[in-house]
Design an enzyme around this catalytic site. Structure first.
Site, PDB file in Angstrom:
ATOM      1  N   SER A 163      35.674  37.608  32.246  1.00  0.00           N
ATOM      2  CA  SER A 163      36.913  37.985  31.554  1.00  0.00           C
ATOM      3  C   SER A 163      37.254  37.010  30.433  1.00  0.00           C
ATOM      4  O   SER A 163      36.938  35.821  30.525  1.00  0.00           O
ATOM      5  CB  SER A 163      38.052  38.000  32.578  1.00  0.00           C
ATOM      6  OG  SER A 163      39.296  37.906  31.930  1.00  0.00           O
ATOM      7  N   TYR A 211      39.737  40.758  25.262  1.00  0.00           N
ATOM      8  CA  TYR A 211      41.054  41.183  24.766  1.00  0.00           C
ATOM      9  C   TYR A 211      41.057  40.810  23.300  1.00  0.00           C
ATOM     10  O   TYR A 211      40.618  39.718  22.943  1.00  0.00           O
ATOM     11  CB  TYR A 211      42.168  40.390  25.453  1.00  0.00           C
ATOM     12  CG  TYR A 211      42.484  40.832  26.866  1.00  0.00           C
ATOM     13  CD1 TYR A 211      42.952  42.114  27.127  1.00  0.00           C
ATOM     14  CD2 TYR A 211      42.370  39.947  27.927  1.00  0.00           C
ATOM     15  CE1 TYR A 211      43.270  42.505  28.420  1.00  0.00           C
ATOM     16  CE2 TYR A 211      42.688  40.327  29.219  1.00  0.00           C
ATOM     17  CZ  TYR A 211      43.134  41.603  29.452  1.00  0.00           C
ATOM     18  OH  TYR A 211      43.453  41.990  30.727  1.00  0.00           O
ATOM     19  N   THR A 223      39.101  45.763  26.498  1.00  0.00           N
ATOM     20  CA  THR A 223      40.188  46.289  27.329  1.00  0.00           C
ATOM     21  C   THR A 223      41.276  46.857  26.439  1.00  0.00           C
ATOM     22  O   THR A 223      41.812  46.161  25.573  1.00  0.00           O
ATOM     23  CB  THR A 223      40.738  45.191  28.249  1.00  0.00           C
ATOM     24  OG1 THR A 223      39.663  44.744  29.084  1.00  0.00           O
ATOM     25  CG2 THR A 223      41.867  45.700  29.126  1.00  0.00           C
ATOM     26  N   LYS A 259      37.487  49.822  27.966  1.00  0.00           N
ATOM     27  CA  LYS A 259      37.976  49.673  29.349  1.00  0.00           C
ATOM     28  C   LYS A 259      39.470  49.972  29.428  1.00  0.00           C
ATOM     29  O   LYS A 259      40.257  49.364  28.690  1.00  0.00           O
ATOM     30  CB  LYS A 259      37.736  48.243  29.830  1.00  0.00           C
ATOM     31  CG  LYS A 259      38.302  47.949  31.221  1.00  0.00           C
ATOM     32  CD  LYS A 259      37.949  46.545  31.674  1.00  0.00           C
ATOM     33  CE  LYS A 259      38.338  46.302  33.116  1.00  0.00           C
ATOM     34  NZ  LYS A 259      39.760  46.100  33.326  1.00  0.00           N
ATOM     35  N   HIS A 296      43.470  49.457  35.593  1.00  0.00           N
ATOM     36  CA  HIS A 296      43.556  47.998  35.685  1.00  0.00           C
ATOM     37  C   HIS A 296      43.938  47.559  37.097  1.00  0.00           C
ATOM     38  O   HIS A 296      44.681  46.596  37.296  1.00  0.00           O
ATOM     39  CB  HIS A 296      44.608  47.514  34.676  1.00  0.00           C
ATOM     40  CG  HIS A 296      44.308  46.176  34.071  1.00  0.00           C
ATOM     41  ND1 HIS A 296      43.933  46.020  32.760  1.00  0.00           N
ATOM     42  CD2 HIS A 296      44.348  44.921  34.579  1.00  0.00           C
ATOM     43  CE1 HIS A 296      43.764  44.728  32.489  1.00  0.00           C
ATOM     44  NE2 HIS A 296      44.008  44.042  33.583  1.00  0.00           N
TER      45      HIS A 296
HETATM   46  C1  FMN Z   1      43.321  39.222  39.745  1.00  0.00           C
HETATM   47  C2  FMN Z   1      42.854  40.202  38.730  1.00  0.00           C
HETATM   48  C3  FMN Z   1      42.637  39.795  37.429  1.00  0.00           C
HETATM   49  C4  FMN Z   1      42.206  40.702  36.473  1.00  0.00           C
HETATM   50  N1  FMN Z   1      41.971  40.256  35.199  1.00  0.00           N
HETATM   51  C5  FMN Z   1      41.502  41.120  34.274  1.00  0.00           C
HETATM   52  C6  FMN Z   1      41.197  40.672  32.961  1.00  0.00           C
HETATM   53  O1  FMN Z   1      41.326  39.502  32.648  1.00  0.00           O
HETATM   54  N2  FMN Z   1      40.726  41.579  32.073  1.00  0.00           N
HETATM   55  C7  FMN Z   1      40.553  42.907  32.393  1.00  0.00           C
HETATM   56  O2  FMN Z   1      40.136  43.702  31.545  1.00  0.00           O
HETATM   57  N3  FMN Z   1      40.819  43.352  33.638  1.00  0.00           N
HETATM   58  C8  FMN Z   1      41.283  42.495  34.578  1.00  0.00           C
HETATM   59  N4  FMN Z   1      41.549  42.949  35.843  1.00  0.00           N
HETATM   60  C9  FMN Z   1      41.290  44.365  36.169  1.00  0.00           C
HETATM   61  C10 FMN Z   1      39.888  44.535  36.699  1.00  0.00           C
HETATM   62  O3  FMN Z   1      38.926  44.356  35.692  1.00  0.00           O
HETATM   63  C11 FMN Z   1      39.683  45.968  37.249  1.00  0.00           C
HETATM   64  O4  FMN Z   1      40.042  46.917  36.261  1.00  0.00           O
HETATM   65  C12 FMN Z   1      40.509  46.226  38.504  1.00  0.00           C
HETATM   66  O5  FMN Z   1      40.589  45.073  39.313  1.00  0.00           O
HETATM   67  C13 FMN Z   1      39.873  47.352  39.299  1.00  0.00           C
HETATM   68  O6  FMN Z   1      40.671  47.698  40.372  1.00  0.00           O
HETATM   69  P1  FMN Z   1      40.447  47.148  41.880  1.00  0.00           P
HETATM   70  O7  FMN Z   1      40.934  45.730  41.889  1.00  0.00           O
HETATM   71  O8  FMN Z   1      41.297  48.044  42.690  1.00  0.00           O
HETATM   72  O9  FMN Z   1      38.979  47.241  42.182  1.00  0.00           O
HETATM   73  C14 FMN Z   1      42.004  42.052  36.815  1.00  0.00           C
HETATM   74  C15 FMN Z   1      42.196  42.462  38.132  1.00  0.00           C
HETATM   75  C16 FMN Z   1      42.611  41.567  39.094  1.00  0.00           C
HETATM   76  C17 FMN Z   1      42.803  42.039  40.501  1.00  0.00           C
END
Ligand code: FMN
Length: 373
Positions: A105, A129, A155, A245, A269
């Site tokens: 990320s 981002y 994203t 995304k 997300h």
């Molecule tokens: C703690 C955490 C941090 C995340 N940080 C980012 C991020 O920095 N960039 C991003 O595009 N998605 C981020 N996401 C979203 C994840 O990429 C993903 O879309 C999401 O976790 C999928 O759902 P799930 O947790 O139910 O599997 C984050 C998710 C979590 C749980």
């Protein structure tokens, strides 16, 4: 010394008594099978492979033109070293061994180069981002290209931060701030604080400023007005696969593909951005149909079992991504915990496929899934 003699005819007669002859070949085979294992071996020889041999299920597939051992990948998650001090390096090592992709990320806590060094043979993706200022983004892209990352995820669902009320209530900042509240919580989790204080300081590895909560940071640094023109710009700046995304509608899926995306990642997300967004899994069939092979369809959010992964693929996704599923493993036990999470999901994928009677990912069809009305 053994004393030997010739056998008498009566003794030989006794030994040479023929067993009852079974004329029917099936009866003969079945009589010889003394255990269920023998029957299984017979079954394997007599039934066509597709009917019998779900034990040799292959979960391999192709995601964005390259092989993956599983039809799922590990989603990008920010501040991963806060979950466990081993952070992104632990995750990439597991991804490397398991043969599945993992996305670092922009909000990661390990640099692009350090993660590449920890998992040199892993299939590495980078999540971006877009900055208000394009220069730092270009710099990250160049570093990711140089370090062998093959896919970029832009994203598009975070023009502003979601209402992360728990972060505000719980005082979640990076680096963590020692307030009375976090101090008391720390007393309950001394091991976590010990790890935090005795390892490399926790910081966003790809960002230069990081004060306040995560939402403060997102709103201050990232561009709330990214458009299709930005995607076109990225298409020119990034030679690898490009994924949008956070797509949440058929129309947007078409638009980002027209602007140059090789795949859409249907995602809300993990429920962390817009409340009441459409359920990404439910969008899969219509997006797949509309894109009609022009781009791949990936999906995430709420996928916590191998059966969920299989459902996503059966509905038409090329792959699913998991976020929290592997983070729970990371928090529970670092690299070994992530490995356990990936093992559980992989076993569940194989078992679900076997129970459905399919032996390869491309045999999965929408008929294998039904939505509750
Ligand atoms: C703690 C955490 C941090 C995340 N940080 C980012 C991020 O920095 N960039 C991003 O595009 N998605 C981020 N996401 C979203 C994840 O990429 C993903 O879309 C999401 O976790 C999928 O759902 P799930 O947790 O139910 O599997 C984050 C998710 C979590 C749980």
């Amino acid at each position: 010394m053994v004393h030997r003699r010739l056998p008498r005819p009566a003794e030989l007669r006794e030994l040479l008594r023929p067993a009852p002859i079974q004329l029917n070949a099936t009866d003969r085979r079945l009589t010889r099978a003394g255990s269920i294992a023998d029957l299984r071996a017979l079954a394997q020889r007599r039934a066509p492979r597709a009917v019998f041999d779900v034990s040799s299920v292959s979960t391999e597939t192709t995601i964005l033109g390259k092989p993956s051992a599983q039809p799922f990948a590990l989603a990008p998650t920010g501040f991963t070293r806060m979950m466990h001090t081993e952070g992104e390096c632990a995750v990439v090592k597991v991804a490397e061994r398991a043969g599945i992709p993992y996305a670092l990320s922009t909000m990661g806590t390990t640099t692009i180069e350090d993660m590449a060094a920890a998992g040199p043979d892993a299939r590495k993706w980078f999540q971006l981002y877009l900055w208000r200022d394009r220069a730092p983004a270009k710099d990250l892209l160049d570093r990711a290209i140089a370090s062998g990352y093959d896919t970029l995820l832009l994203t598009v669902d975070t023009p502003v931060a979601g209402a992360r009320l728990r972060d505000v209530h719980n005082g979640l900042t990076v680096p963590p701030q020692l307030t009375l509240r976090t101090f008391l919580d720390g007393a309950l989790h001394p091991r976590w604080w010990f790890d935090l204080l005795t390892t490399e300081p926790l910081a966003f590895a790809s960002l230069s400023s990081s004060e306040g909560t995560v939402a403060d940071l997102i709103d201050r640094v990232f561009d709330p007005a990214i458009t299709l023109a930005d995607l076109e710009w990225l298409r020119g700046a990034w030679p690898g696969s490009l994924v949008a995304k956070g797509v949440q509608s058929v129309t947007d899926a078409e638009r980002v593909v027209a602007a140059g995306a090789d795949a859409v990642l249907l995602s809300s997300h993990g429920g962390r951005q817009l409340d009441r967004a459409p359920v990404p899994l439910e969008l899969v069939p219509s997006v797949r149909e509309k894109l009609d092979g022009r781009a791949e369809v990936l999906v995430d959010t709420g996928i916590t079992t191998g059966a969920d992964v299989v459902a996503a693929i059966a509905l038409g996704a090329h792959a699913a991504l998991v976020g929290r599923a592997y983070l729970y493993g990371l928090m529970a036990g670092g690299e070994r915990g992530v490995a356990r999470a990936v093992r559980i999901l992989s076993d569940e994928v194989a078992r679900t496929m076997a129970l459905l009677g399919v032996t390869s990912v491309d045999q999965l069809r929408p008929a294998h899934v039904s939505f509750r009305p």
